[in-house]
Design a protein around this motif. Structure first.
Motif, PDB file in Angstrom:
ATOM      1  N   UNK A  21      91.973  17.649  95.092  1.00  0.00           N
ATOM      2  CA  UNK A  21      91.547  16.974  93.874  1.00  0.00           C
ATOM      3  C   UNK A  21      91.864  15.480  93.937  1.00  0.00           C
ATOM      4  N   UNK A  22      93.064  15.134  94.437  1.00  0.00           N
ATOM      5  CA  UNK A  22      93.429  13.734  94.569  1.00  0.00           C
ATOM      6  C   UNK A  22      92.542  12.994  95.550  1.00  0.00           C
ATOM      7  N   UNK A  23      92.215  13.650  96.656  1.00  0.00           N
ATOM      8  CA  UNK A  23      91.309  13.069  97.644  1.00  0.00           C
ATOM      9  C   UNK A  23      89.932  12.834  97.038  1.00  0.00           C
ATOM     10  N   UNK A  24      89.429  13.834  96.345  1.00  0.00           N
ATOM     11  CA  UNK A  24      88.080  13.737  95.799  1.00  0.00           C
ATOM     12  C   UNK A  24      87.976  12.633  94.749  1.00  0.00           C
ATOM     13  N   UNK A  25      89.008  12.491  93.910  1.00  0.00           N
ATOM     14  CA  UNK A  25      88.955  11.491  92.862  1.00  0.00           C
ATOM     15  C   UNK A  25      88.803  10.082  93.408  1.00  0.00           C
ATOM     16  N   UNK A  26      89.578   9.740  94.438  1.00  0.00           N
ATOM     17  CA  UNK A  26      89.487   8.404  95.043  1.00  0.00           C
ATOM     18  C   UNK A  26      88.214   8.264  95.868  1.00  0.00           C
ATOM     19  N   UNK A  27      87.916   9.276  96.658  1.00  0.00           N
ATOM     20  CA  UNK A  27      86.771   9.194  97.566  1.00  0.00           C
ATOM     21  C   UNK A  27      85.448   9.067  96.827  1.00  0.00           C
ATOM     22  N   UNK A  28      85.267   9.836  95.759  1.00  0.00           N
ATOM     23  CA  UNK A  28      83.982   9.809  95.050  1.00  0.00           C
ATOM     24  C   UNK A  28      83.702   8.419  94.499  1.00  0.00           C
ATOM     25  N   UNK A  29      84.723   7.736  93.988  1.00  0.00           N
ATOM     26  CA  UNK A  29      84.512   6.376  93.482  1.00  0.00           C
ATOM     27  C   UNK A  29      84.053   5.445  94.600  1.00  0.00           C
ATOM     28  N   UNK A  30      84.717   5.513  95.758  1.00  0.00           N
ATOM     29  CA  UNK A  30      84.350   4.651  96.877  1.00  0.00           C
ATOM     30  C   UNK A  30      82.973   5.012  97.443  1.00  0.00           C
ATOM     31  N   UNK A  31      82.699   6.310  97.530  1.00  0.00           N
ATOM     32  CA  UNK A  31      81.403   6.724  98.084  1.00  0.00           C
ATOM     33  C   UNK A  31      80.264   6.351  97.133  1.00  0.00           C
ATOM     34  N   UNK A 146      95.343  10.603 100.227  1.00  0.00           N
ATOM     35  CA  UNK A 146      94.724   9.280 100.172  1.00  0.00           C
ATOM     36  C   UNK A 146      94.440   8.736 101.576  1.00  0.00           C
ATOM     37  N   UNK A 147      95.283   9.102 102.549  1.00  0.00           N
ATOM     38  CA  UNK A 147      95.167   8.521 103.886  1.00  0.00           C
ATOM     39  C   UNK A 147      94.141   9.239 104.764  1.00  0.00           C
ATOM     40  N   UNK A 148      93.553  10.305 104.241  1.00  0.00           N
ATOM     41  CA  UNK A 148      92.407  10.886 104.931  1.00  0.00           C
ATOM     42  C   UNK A 148      91.188   9.973 104.809  1.00  0.00           C
ATOM     43  N   UNK A 149      91.150   9.179 103.747  1.00  0.00           N
ATOM     44  CA  UNK A 149      89.969   8.338 103.510  1.00  0.00           C
ATOM     45  C   UNK A 149      89.814   7.268 104.581  1.00  0.00           C
ATOM     46  N   UNK A 155      81.620   6.935 104.827  1.00  0.00           N
ATOM     47  CA  UNK A 155      80.169   6.906 104.939  1.00  0.00           C
ATOM     48  C   UNK A 155      79.502   8.197 105.368  1.00  0.00           C
ATOM     49  N   UNK A 156      80.224   9.115 105.970  1.00  0.00           N
ATOM     50  CA  UNK A 156      79.585  10.316 106.508  1.00  0.00           C
ATOM     51  C   UNK A 156      79.713  11.523 105.592  1.00  0.00           C
ATOM     52  N   UNK A 157      79.537  12.693 106.191  1.00  0.00           N
ATOM     53  CA  UNK A 157      79.624  13.949 105.435  1.00  0.00           C
ATOM     54  C   UNK A 157      81.032  14.550 105.478  1.00  0.00           C
ATOM     55  N   UNK A 158      81.921  13.984 106.340  1.00  0.00           N
ATOM     56  CA  UNK A 158      83.166  14.667 106.666  1.00  0.00           C
ATOM     57  C   UNK A 158      84.077  14.897 105.457  1.00  0.00           C
ATOM     58  N   UNK A 159      84.245  13.882 104.608  1.00  0.00           N
ATOM     59  CA  UNK A 159      85.170  14.051 103.486  1.00  0.00           C
ATOM     60  C   UNK A 159      84.641  15.044 102.460  1.00  0.00           C
ATOM     61  N   UNK A 160      83.324  15.079 102.251  1.00  0.00           N
ATOM     62  CA  UNK A 160      82.760  16.126 101.395  1.00  0.00           C
ATOM     63  C   UNK A 160      83.110  17.499 101.967  1.00  0.00           C
ATOM     64  N   UNK A 161      82.974  17.629 103.278  1.00  0.00           N
ATOM     65  CA  UNK A 161      83.261  18.911 103.924  1.00  0.00           C
ATOM     66  C   UNK A 161      84.745  19.251 103.829  1.00  0.00           C
ATOM     67  N   UNK A 162      85.618  18.242 103.999  1.00  0.00           N
ATOM     68  CA  UNK A 162      87.067  18.494 103.929  1.00  0.00           C
ATOM     69  C   UNK A 162      87.465  18.974 102.543  1.00  0.00           C
TER      70      UNK A 162
END
Length: 412
Positions: A21-31, A146-149, A155-162
């Motif tokens: 959830x923490x990853x998705x919250x930050x990543x979605x804003x950046x993506x 946060x450091x997975x980002x 830019x790719x599909x990887x974080x959605x998949x993670x």
């Protein structure tokens, strides 16, 4: 220790959920920014999650009572996983808003299921230790995520998949380890007028925390991006705010148990306001000044929810503490719906510094209201309070019950 080992599957599940959830919250804003969404649209997508979360807070106990913990968790994890990966397939603000709304509803239900399960599984002998481990799981998983980002890239599909994989894998620990599902909890009832009568200050305080802290969580990555931070620096920036929130939790809580809690609320709000003004006026694009400013902001702003909840419980009568716990979380959700929306419009109009100018203005208003309430009625003496300060997570009302029962077990 053997009792806590039995809870490891639940704690592992919680770590996977909270980290995802923490990853998705930050990543979605950046993506979303990477895909060309305007800042106001990014704020709308962030608000979608909080709308779903507020709805989930209201209805989750009905679902748990209807189908039980295991089925509720399985259904919500599957839906959340599907909603996350589907955002990669349809790059559209309206669709992303709907998927984030669905995700918020699912996460409210998932956190409530895990925390209700934990609460039913622990005893007074191991409750406090379990609570401490759970808090460490929360901090560690959100910070590490946060450091997975920067490691993977936006830019790719990887974080959605993670994220989707994390939600799916969260099913594994409890599915393999579980032998029985606990009894479903009693339904949580909301009575807004009664909550207001118990503590107007705590009610407004939780809304203010939602207005400000949720805006930071949704738009902090965009702020960092617009002042020229790298993706790694943005991860550091968001983590600094989260870690800062841990530093003053217990010192402020300790003094709030001894003094008028409203004085400590006032001090914490003043500190958060000063840090927000520093970020808005002085930090500029200097990376280290921003790191220092957000660390101090987190240190003062993050404990406010727990302080307000403790103040409300000071005024709650017998049998009203469950209502207070659920109600404070609900009011936080209301603020968290409005905050990202309003702040995102300001960012579009006035630039990145307006995020923290807005935060400072809201906090100043809350300070004025706190002073007003201090003149309206006397504080509750320490010896007449119903409990002590508790460091609360804004995940579900059942965490509040877990923390409250932990304190009660210590006092007995």
């Amino acid at each position: 220790m053997s009792q806590i080992r039995l809870l490891v599957p639940l704690l592992v599940t919680a770590g996977i959920l909270i980290g995802g959830n923490g990853l998705q919250g930050t990543f979605i804003s950046l993506r979303a920014s990477h895909e060309g969404f305007s800042t106001s649209l990014i704020g709308l997508v962030g608000a979608g999650y909080n709308i779903g979360f507020a709805v989930g807070c209201i209805y989750v106990t009905r679902i748990l009572r209807a189908i039980g913990h295991i089925r509720t968790f399985s259904a919500m994890a599957a839906i959340a996983s599907a909603s996350s990966i589907s955002m990669l397939l349809v790059i559209d603000p309206t669709f992303w808003f709907l998927m984030r709304l669905l995700s918020g509803l699912c996460f409210a239900s998932l956190f409530a299921t895990v925390e209700s399960w934990l609460n039913a599984s622990v005893t007074n002998a191991n409750r406090a230790r379990t609570l401490s481990v759970y808090r460490l799981v929360d901090l560690g998983s959100v910070t590490a995520a946060q450091y997975l980002i920067p490691g993977v890239g936006i830019g790719g599909f990887q974080l959605f998949a993670i994220v989707s994989m994390a939600l799916t894998l969260s099913l594994v620990p409890i599915s393999l380890a579980d032998r029985s599902s606990p009894i479903a909890p009693d339904a949580i009832r909301f009575n807004v007028k009664k909550l207001w009568n118990i503590s107007p200050l705590a009610t407004i305080g939780c809304i203010v925390v939602g207005l400000t802290n949720a805006a930071f969580r949704s738009l902090g990555p965009i702020y960092g991006q617009e002042i020229g931070m790298s993706v790694t620096a943005i991860a550091n920036f968001m983590s600094a705010g989260i870690i800062g929130g841990v530093v003053l939790q217990y010192p402020l809580g300790l003094y709030s148990d001894k003094l008028d809690r409203r004085v400590i609320i006032l001090i914490a709000t003043f500190g958060a306001t000063a840090a927000a003004l520093f970020l808005a006026i002085y930090a500029g694009s200097d990376e280290w000044l921003n790191m220092a400013g957000i660390f101090v902001f987190g240190a003062f702003a993050m404990p406010l929810y727990s302080l307000c909840s403790a103040h409300a419980n000071d005024h709650a009568g017998e049998g009203e503490h469950a209502l207070v716990s659920a109600g404070m979380l609900f009011f936080w959700s209301i603020g968290a719906i409005i905050g990202p929306l309003f702040a995102s419009v300001l960012l579009d109009m006035f630039g990145p510094g307006s995020l923290f100018t807005y935060t400072a203005v809201v906090m100043v208003g809350f300070m004025a209201y706190t002073v007003l309430r201090m003149t309206a009625r006397p504080g509750v003496p320490a010896e007449q309070r119903h409990g002590r300060f508790r460091n609360l997570l804004r995940t579900s009302a059942f965490f509040n019950k877990l923390a409250g029962d932990s304190r009660n077990g210590e006092e007995r």
